[in-house]
Design an enzyme around this catalytic site. Structure first.
Site, PDB file in Angstrom:
ATOM      1  N   GLU A  61       1.004  -1.240  -0.001  1.00 44.46           N
ATOM      2  CA  GLU A  61       0.019  -0.143   0.057  1.00 44.46           C
ATOM      3  C   GLU A  61       0.998   1.326   0.047  1.00 44.46           C
ATOM      4  O   GLU A  61       1.924   1.130   0.781  1.00 44.46           O
ATOM      5  CB  GLU A  61      -0.882  -0.158   1.329  1.00 44.46           C
TER       6      GLU A  61
ATOM      7  N   HIS B 182      -8.279   0.775   1.569  1.00 41.46           N
ATOM      8  CA  HIS B 182      -8.358   0.728   3.215  1.00 41.46           C
ATOM      9  C   HIS B 182      -9.117   1.104   3.857  1.00 41.46           C
ATOM     10  O   HIS B 182      -8.675   1.989   4.930  1.00 41.46           O
ATOM     11  CB  HIS B 182      -6.776   0.579   3.607  1.00 41.46           C
TER      12      HIS B 182
HETATM   13  C1  DGY Z   1      -6.511  -2.175  11.624  1.00 41.37           C
HETATM   14  O1  DGY Z   1      -7.078  -1.877  12.595  1.00 41.37           O
HETATM   15  O2  DGY Z   1      -5.832  -2.994  11.681  1.00 41.37           O
HETATM   16  C2  DGY Z   1      -7.252  -1.736  10.122  1.00 41.37           C
HETATM   17  O3  DGY Z   1      -6.775  -2.036   9.265  1.00 41.37           O
HETATM   18  C3  DGY Z   1      -7.326  -0.247  10.191  1.00 41.37           C
HETATM   19  O4  DGY Z   1      -8.371   0.183   9.487  1.00 41.37           O
END
Ligand code: DGY
Length: 294
Positions: free
Chosen positions: A242, A260
């Site tokens: 990402e 995401h």
């Molecule tokens: C997490 O909390 O691990 C998520 O990916 C964030 O959105």
């Protein structure tokens, strides 16, 4: 979050999209008692060694694969995350992706925006109905179970694999499910859990959903499987590198791509930030952390 922290300690803030550079993070932790990190911050051994005075690292996220927990623990630093409060938002978003890909929402939206929609047609963009289909859930923790409850309300039957309880073997889940959804944390064991052999085992009519961490899927293998029609489609919220997305996925109509967003509601992100602040304050005031990582 910031007001809560400022009432308890001195706060230095670092802002900007995409987070801090690693170099800036290493420089910033020197002399600090606590670090509130985002999932985009790589809190590796170098950061932990530079932060010799750190007592707590509070990650704003349930996943904490961005932190070298062993290195932190070796120095007596408490590491916390934000479980539970993002379960509903993430499970809701998983359903949004599942519906988007099986009902071809992205394709339809792109068609309208291109000016290519010329009206209703009986056989236009036909998708797959969820009711009566099997959802295979890989990883049956809080979020996996919350997805199962939602999918059951859509009339789906549920199969799951899990480290903790029986479930069914991964091979069987892959070969019998109409939709496969990933809910395992990223660990050395789950990196590329879904690669060419696993994709080849799935039904040619099946869909793959990923709202956990990108590297759980071998993205190149996924692009190969989609191009060769080994599976019907995929909906992704997370990626191997990402914010990069594998170039071959970008051109495929049968893929839904989200940036995401799993936990991205105002209520949830506010609660996550607040919990991270409360973890810091607890540790700095000699109280036990509220949500230490297991
Ligand atoms: C997490 O909390 O691990 C998520 O990916 C964030 O959105």
């Amino acid at each position: 979050m910031v007001a809560r922290l400022e009432a308890a300690c001195d706060v230095e803030r670092f802002e900007g999209d995409g987070g801090m550079t690693h170099e800036a993070l290493v420089a910033a932790v020197a002399g600090k008692d606590a670090l509130i990190s985002l999932i985009t911050d790589s809190v590796d051994r170098a950061v932990i060694e530079a932060g010799a005075g750190l007592r707590v690292i509070a990650n704003v996220g349930v996943g904490y694969n961005n932190i070298d927990v062993a290195a932190a623990r070796a120095r007596g630093i408490v590491v916390t995350n934000t479980p539970d409060i993002l379960t509903d938002a993430t499970a809701d978003f998983t359903m949004a992706l599942m519906l988007a890909v099986t009902r071809r929402l992205g394709e339809g939206e792109r068609m309208i925006r291109r000016g290519d929609w010329h009206g209703w047609a009986l056989d236009q963009l036909l998708g797959m109905q969820l009711g009566g289909r099997q959802l295979g859930i890989i990883g049956f923790g809080r979020i996996g179970r919350a997805v199962a409850a939602r999918a059951a309300a859509f009339g789906m039957t549920i199969a799951h694999t899990s480290r903790r309880d029986a479930g069914i073997p991964l091979d069987r889940l892959l070969s019998t499910s109409d939709v496969v959804s990933l809910h395992v944390p990223l660990t050395p064991e789950t990196r590329h859990l879904i690669g060419q052999p696993e994709l080849a085992r799935m039904k040619r009519t099946a869909y793959l959903i990923n709202t956990t961490r990108g590297p759980v899927i071998d993205e190149a293998a996924l692009a190969w499987a989609l191009k060769n029609r080994l599976i019907a489609g995929a909906a992704l919220d997370v990626y191997e590198r990402e914010p990069e997305v594998h170039a071959d996925l970008m051109g495929l109509e049968q893929v839904v791509l989200a940036p995401h967003l799993g936990s991205a509601t105002t209520e949830t992100r506010t609660a996550m930030a607040d919990l991270a602040a409360r973890n810091v304050i607890a540790v700095l005031t000699g109280e036990p952390p509220l949500t230490p990582v297991p």
